[in-house]
Design an enzyme around this catalytic site. Structure first.
Site, PDB file in Angstrom:
ATOM      1  N   ASP A   1       0.812  -1.221   0.000  1.00  0.00           N
ATOM      2  CA  ASP A   1       0.000   0.000   0.000  1.00  0.00           C
ATOM      3  C   ASP A   1       0.844   1.268   0.000  1.00  0.00           C
ATOM      4  O   ASP A   1       0.441   2.303   0.542  1.00  0.00           O
ATOM      5  CB  ASP A   1      -0.969   0.012   1.207  1.00  0.00           C
ATOM      6  CG  ASP A   1      -1.880  -1.199   1.214  1.00  0.00           C
ATOM      7  OD1 ASP A   1      -2.186  -1.712   0.125  1.00  0.00           O
ATOM      8  OD2 ASP A   1      -2.263  -1.634   2.314  1.00  0.00           O
TER       9      ASP A   1
ATOM     10  N   LYS B   1       1.817   2.190  -5.017  1.00  0.00           N
ATOM     11  CA  LYS B   1       2.385   1.651  -6.262  1.00  0.00           C
ATOM     12  C   LYS B   1       1.453   1.921  -7.445  1.00  0.00           C
ATOM     13  O   LYS B   1       1.901   2.308  -8.522  1.00  0.00           O
ATOM     14  CB  LYS B   1       2.611   0.128  -6.127  1.00  0.00           C
ATOM     15  CG  LYS B   1       3.600  -0.248  -5.030  1.00  0.00           C
ATOM     16  CD  LYS B   1       3.730  -1.753  -4.888  1.00  0.00           C
ATOM     17  CE  LYS B   1       2.510  -2.436  -4.327  1.00  0.00           C
ATOM     18  NZ  LYS B   1       2.169  -2.087  -2.944  1.00  0.00           N
TER      19      LYS B   1
ATOM     20  N   GLY C   1      -4.385  -4.532  -3.754  1.00  0.00           N
ATOM     21  CA  GLY C   1      -5.373  -3.504  -4.055  1.00  0.00           C
ATOM     22  C   GLY C   1      -4.590  -2.265  -4.457  1.00  0.00           C
ATOM     23  O   GLY C   1      -4.004  -1.608  -3.608  1.00  0.00           O
ATOM     24  N   HIS C   2      -4.506  -2.011  -5.761  1.00  0.00           N
ATOM     25  CA  HIS C   2      -3.713  -0.883  -6.274  1.00  0.00           C
ATOM     26  C   HIS C   2      -4.674   0.187  -6.763  1.00  0.00           C
ATOM     27  O   HIS C   2      -5.399  -0.015  -7.725  1.00  0.00           O
ATOM     28  CB  HIS C   2      -2.785  -1.352  -7.408  1.00  0.00           C
ATOM     29  CG  HIS C   2      -1.770  -2.364  -6.952  1.00  0.00           C
ATOM     30  ND1 HIS C   2      -0.883  -2.970  -7.804  1.00  0.00           N
ATOM     31  CD2 HIS C   2      -1.489  -2.851  -5.716  1.00  0.00           C
ATOM     32  CE1 HIS C   2      -0.115  -3.798  -7.107  1.00  0.00           C
ATOM     33  NE2 HIS C   2      -0.463  -3.753  -5.850  1.00  0.00           N
TER      34      HIS C   2
ATOM     35  N   GLN D   1       2.141  -6.130  -3.046  1.00  0.00           N
ATOM     36  CA  GLN D   1       2.571  -6.170  -1.643  1.00  0.00           C
ATOM     37  C   GLN D   1       3.845  -5.330  -1.474  1.00  0.00           C
ATOM     38  O   GLN D   1       4.006  -4.353  -2.168  1.00  0.00           O
ATOM     39  CB  GLN D   1       2.770  -7.611  -1.150  1.00  0.00           C
ATOM     40  CG  GLN D   1       1.462  -8.400  -1.000  1.00  0.00           C
ATOM     41  CD  GLN D   1       0.908  -8.942  -2.296  1.00  0.00           C
ATOM     42  OE1 GLN D   1       1.599  -9.625  -3.028  1.00  0.00           O
ATOM     43  NE2 GLN D   1      -0.346  -8.650  -2.584  1.00  0.00           N
TER      44      GLN D   1
HETATM   45  P1  GDP Z   1      -0.719   0.264  -3.520  1.00  0.00           P
HETATM   46  O1  GDP Z   1      -1.296  -1.014  -3.030  1.00  0.00           O
HETATM   47  O2  GDP Z   1       0.749   0.365  -3.260  1.00  0.00           O
HETATM   48  O3  GDP Z   1      -1.048   0.548  -4.954  1.00  0.00           O
HETATM   49  O4  GDP Z   1      -1.388   1.409  -2.651  1.00  0.00           O
HETATM   50  P2  GDP Z   1      -2.969   1.529  -2.296  1.00  0.00           P
HETATM   51  O5  GDP Z   1      -3.701   1.944  -3.502  1.00  0.00           O
HETATM   52  O6  GDP Z   1      -3.428   0.307  -1.577  1.00  0.00           O
HETATM   53  O7  GDP Z   1      -2.942   2.668  -1.197  1.00  0.00           O
HETATM   54  C1  GDP Z   1      -2.484   3.946  -1.484  1.00  0.00           C
HETATM   55  C2  GDP Z   1      -3.624   4.943  -1.187  1.00  0.00           C
HETATM   56  O8  GDP Z   1      -3.094   6.229  -1.107  1.00  0.00           O
HETATM   57  C3  GDP Z   1      -4.657   4.996  -2.275  1.00  0.00           C
HETATM   58  O9  GDP Z   1      -5.904   5.302  -1.702  1.00  0.00           O
HETATM   59  C4  GDP Z   1      -4.187   6.146  -3.160  1.00  0.00           C
HETATM   60  O10 GDP Z   1      -5.238   6.783  -3.872  1.00  0.00           O
HETATM   61  C5  GDP Z   1      -3.614   7.075  -2.124  1.00  0.00           C
HETATM   62  N1  GDP Z   1      -2.473   7.871  -2.562  1.00  0.00           N
HETATM   63  C6  GDP Z   1      -1.462   7.534  -3.414  1.00  0.00           C
HETATM   64  N2  GDP Z   1      -0.544   8.514  -3.486  1.00  0.00           N
HETATM   65  C7  GDP Z   1      -0.979   9.488  -2.647  1.00  0.00           C
HETATM   66  C8  GDP Z   1      -0.441  10.746  -2.247  1.00  0.00           C
HETATM   67  O11 GDP Z   1       0.631  11.178  -2.658  1.00  0.00           O
HETATM   68  N3  GDP Z   1      -1.175  11.454  -1.332  1.00  0.00           N
HETATM   69  C9  GDP Z   1      -2.342  11.030  -0.830  1.00  0.00           C
HETATM   70  N4  GDP Z   1      -2.985  11.802   0.053  1.00  0.00           N
HETATM   71  N5  GDP Z   1      -2.879   9.847  -1.187  1.00  0.00           N
HETATM   72  C10 GDP Z   1      -2.200   9.083  -2.063  1.00  0.00           C
HETATM   73  P1  IMO Z   2      -0.820  -4.277  -2.158  1.00  0.00           P
HETATM   74  O1  IMO Z   2      -0.354  -4.893  -3.450  1.00  0.00           O
HETATM   75  C1  IMO Z   2      -0.893  -4.521   2.199  1.00  0.00           C
HETATM   76  C2  IMO Z   2      -0.822  -8.549   3.945  1.00  0.00           C
HETATM   77  C3  IMO Z   2      -2.041  -9.036   4.707  1.00  0.00           C
HETATM   78  C4  IMO Z   2      -1.362  -9.957   5.710  1.00  0.00           C
HETATM   79  C5  IMO Z   2      -0.242 -10.585   4.883  1.00  0.00           C
HETATM   80  C6  IMO Z   2      -0.598 -11.942   4.283  1.00  0.00           C
HETATM   81  O2  IMO Z   2      -2.101  -3.559  -2.245  1.00  0.00           O
HETATM   82  O3  IMO Z   2       0.286  -3.476  -1.552  1.00  0.00           O
HETATM   83  P2  IMO Z   2      -2.125 -12.693   2.241  1.00  0.00           P
HETATM   84  O4  IMO Z   2      -3.592 -12.452   1.997  1.00  0.00           O
HETATM   85  O5  IMO Z   2      -1.248 -12.144   1.184  1.00  0.00           O
HETATM   86  O6  IMO Z   2      -1.817 -14.114   2.572  1.00  0.00           O
HETATM   87  O7  IMO Z   2      -1.831 -11.860   3.602  1.00  0.00           O
HETATM   88  O8  IMO Z   2       0.033  -9.677   3.836  1.00  0.00           O
HETATM   89  N1  IMO Z   2      -1.086  -8.077   2.558  1.00  0.00           N
HETATM   90  C7  IMO Z   2      -1.067  -6.800   2.177  1.00  0.00           C
HETATM   91  N2  IMO Z   2      -0.887  -5.675   2.904  1.00  0.00           N
HETATM   92  N3  IMO Z   2      -1.007  -4.451   0.848  1.00  0.00           N
HETATM   93  C8  IMO Z   2      -1.146  -5.573   0.117  1.00  0.00           C
HETATM   94  O9  IMO Z   2      -1.125  -5.559  -1.237  1.00  0.00           O
HETATM   95  C9  IMO Z   2      -1.225  -6.816   0.775  1.00  0.00           C
HETATM   96  N4  IMO Z   2      -1.376  -8.099   0.367  1.00  0.00           N
HETATM   97  C10 IMO Z   2      -1.274  -8.853   1.466  1.00  0.00           C
HETATM   98  O10 IMO Z   2      -2.714  -7.976   5.325  1.00  0.00           O
HETATM   99  O11 IMO Z   2      -0.761  -9.190   6.719  1.00  0.00           O
HETATM  100 MG    MG Z   3      -2.847  -1.709  -1.798  1.00  0.00          MG
END
Ligand code: GDP
Ligand code: IMO
Ligand code: MG
Length: 386
Positions: free
Chosen positions: A12, A15, A39-40, A195
């Site tokens: 999270d 990415k 979840g991207h 991840q």
């Molecule tokens: P990922 O799994 O690495 O793709 O990240 P996620 O999408 O799970 O979580 C990142 C969250 O932060 C999402 O809700 C994005 O919309 C938000 N986000 C990404 N970059 C920024 C930023 O620079 N500032 C803020 N406030 N939110 C951001």
């Molecule tokens: P993205 O790609 C954050 C965490 C789960 C748990 C551990 C193992 O959005 O960054 P799993 O279901 O993979 O067996 O869970 O890894 N986890 C994540 N945490 N972002 C993710 O993906 C994750 N995918 C798995 O919360 O701690």
């Molecule tokens: Mg994510």
């Protein structure tokens, strides 16, 4: 040219946002590990789209998206994701490719994962699916197409999945050949990590990890490309630290500050909606992540979320020298001054307040890698390119 984007913390890191930005100049984007646990998020035309299987760069019409052989795919969930994107006006027809060798997350994998209490998984069946892959009893996409050649699975199990044959057939191909051809033709490929480094099954906070190799080396294994093909590794990290699920987070904030940062950063899981735990940036372990991945360039996200904090701490080491990450170790912090000017959406480095620049400089000096991208908001164009 193959660029690999990986998360340097516990997932999270943002990415999806960076990958969407980089894919303006790419031809192919390929996921190499994980499955619907990812979840991207990309904010697109007012919609907050969370990609689970499909690489986030697919938003761009010119991009071919690959689900590589290193992934584990939940077929009905993937088909829903394709439909959902279509409803939003993003058609992946002719552009989405799934490798023959990709493994399937089965219903029984999810049932088993639902009982997990230790790790706090996303309950997407990831662990059991990889266990069966390595136990040589996994179901692959190719098995659905050539069941007569399968001798490691009961017929009833295969019969259950044959129903997906027609729905999958437009997408299935040899993505390894496709990638090798693309590399030879000089196309630009982006390998999308899911991840993060400390969720890597071998190098993360075991057993509180996912079941795949999330680090840059995983891109070779998960796509069938040579290490020699990789031309650049980009590491993404958040301006602070978050983690969902169980396991150590030594720089975790005290409850009051943690909940205020969580609200400001909207730190709730894109896949499970669980509140994310929040901590200060940990430069000691980030430096290790940079080394493991061979990071050439850094991207920092969510810098805007730190606005308003009078003091920002960063861990630069630990009082105890332990070879693993544990809550029993006491971080040594350096305290930096915060800033009050709202920087949300800022696109120019020169517009950042001095203390924000100092924060970035401190990180660069410690990690000895340049920060090339600074994300200042969730919106697509809220980014500084240096
Ligand atoms: P990922 O799994 O690495 O793709 O990240 P996620 O999408 O799970 O979580 C990142 C969250 O932060 C999402 O809700 C994005 O919309 C938000 N986000 C990404 N970059 C920024 C930023 O620079 N500032 C803020 N406030 N939110 C951001
Ligand atoms: P993205 O790609 C954050 C965490 C789960 C748990 C551990 C193992 O959005 O960054 P799993 O279901 O993979 O067996 O869970 O890894 N986890 C994540 N945490 N972002 C993710 O993906 C994750 N995918 C798995 O919360 O701690
Ligand atoms: Mg994510």
């Amino acid at each position: 040219m193959v660029k690999v984007v990986v998360g340097l913390q516990w997932g999270d890191e943002g990415k999806g946002k960076l990958i969407d930005f980089l894919c303006r100049d790419m031809d192919i984007v390929a996921r190499f590990q994980g499955g619907a646990n990812a979840g991207h998020t990309v904010v697109w035309q007012g919609n907050e789209i969370a990609f689970h299987h499909i690489p986030s760069g697919i938003i761009h019409n010119h991009i071919t998206g690959i689900l590589g052989p290193g992934m584990v795919v939940d077929i009905p969930v993937l088909l829903d994701e394709i439909r959902y994107l279509k409803e939003l006006g993003i058609s992946v027809d002719g552009r989405l490719k799934i490798d023959w060798r990709t493994h399937v997350v089965r219903a029984d994998h999810k049932e088993e994962d639902a009982k997990d209490k230790l790790v706090g998984t996303t309950k997407r069946g990831i662990g059991p699916a990889y266990r069966d892959k390595y136990g040589r009893k996994g179901l692959r996409i190719v098995d659905i197409f050539y069941p007569q050649y399968v001798d490691h699975l009961p017929k009833e199990l295969l019969d259950h999945y044959i129903k997906y044959h027609d729905a999958l057939s437009p997408y299935v191909c040899d993505t390894v050949q496709l990638l090798h051809d693309a590399i030879n033709e000089g196309k630009s490929i982006l390998a999308e990590g899911a991840q993060g480094t400390f969720l890597d099954v071998g190098f993360g906070t075991y057993p509180y990890v996912t079941a795949s190799h999330t680090i840059a080396g995983g891109a070779c294994i998960g796509l069938g490309i040579s290490p020699k093909a990789i031309t650049e590794v980009i590491g993404v990290f958040k301006a602070y630290t978050t983690r969902v699920g169980n396991g150590p987070l030594p720089t975790e904030l005290e409850p009051e500050l943690e909940s205020s940062l969580r609200e400001r950063g909207k730190e709730y899981g894109a896949t499970t909606r669980r509140p994310r735990r929040c901590g200060w940036l940990d430069l000691y372990w980030l430096k290790f992540a940079v080394k493991l991945n061979g990071v050439d360039k850094l991207a920092i996200t969510k810098l805007d979320v730190l606005t308003g904090l009078p003091e920002i701490k960063v861990a630069i080491g630990y009082k105890e020298e332990l070879p693993f990450i544990t809550d029993d170790a006491h971080p040594i912090y350096v305290s930096l001054k915060g800033w009050n000017t709202d920087i949300r959406g800022v696109k120019r480095y020169s517009e950042l307040p001095l203390n924000a620049k100092r924060y970035l400089k401190f990180i660069e000096d410690t990690l000895e890698v340049p920060i090339k991208w600074i994300s200042t908001g969730p919106e697509r164009d809220a980014i500084i390119l240096r």
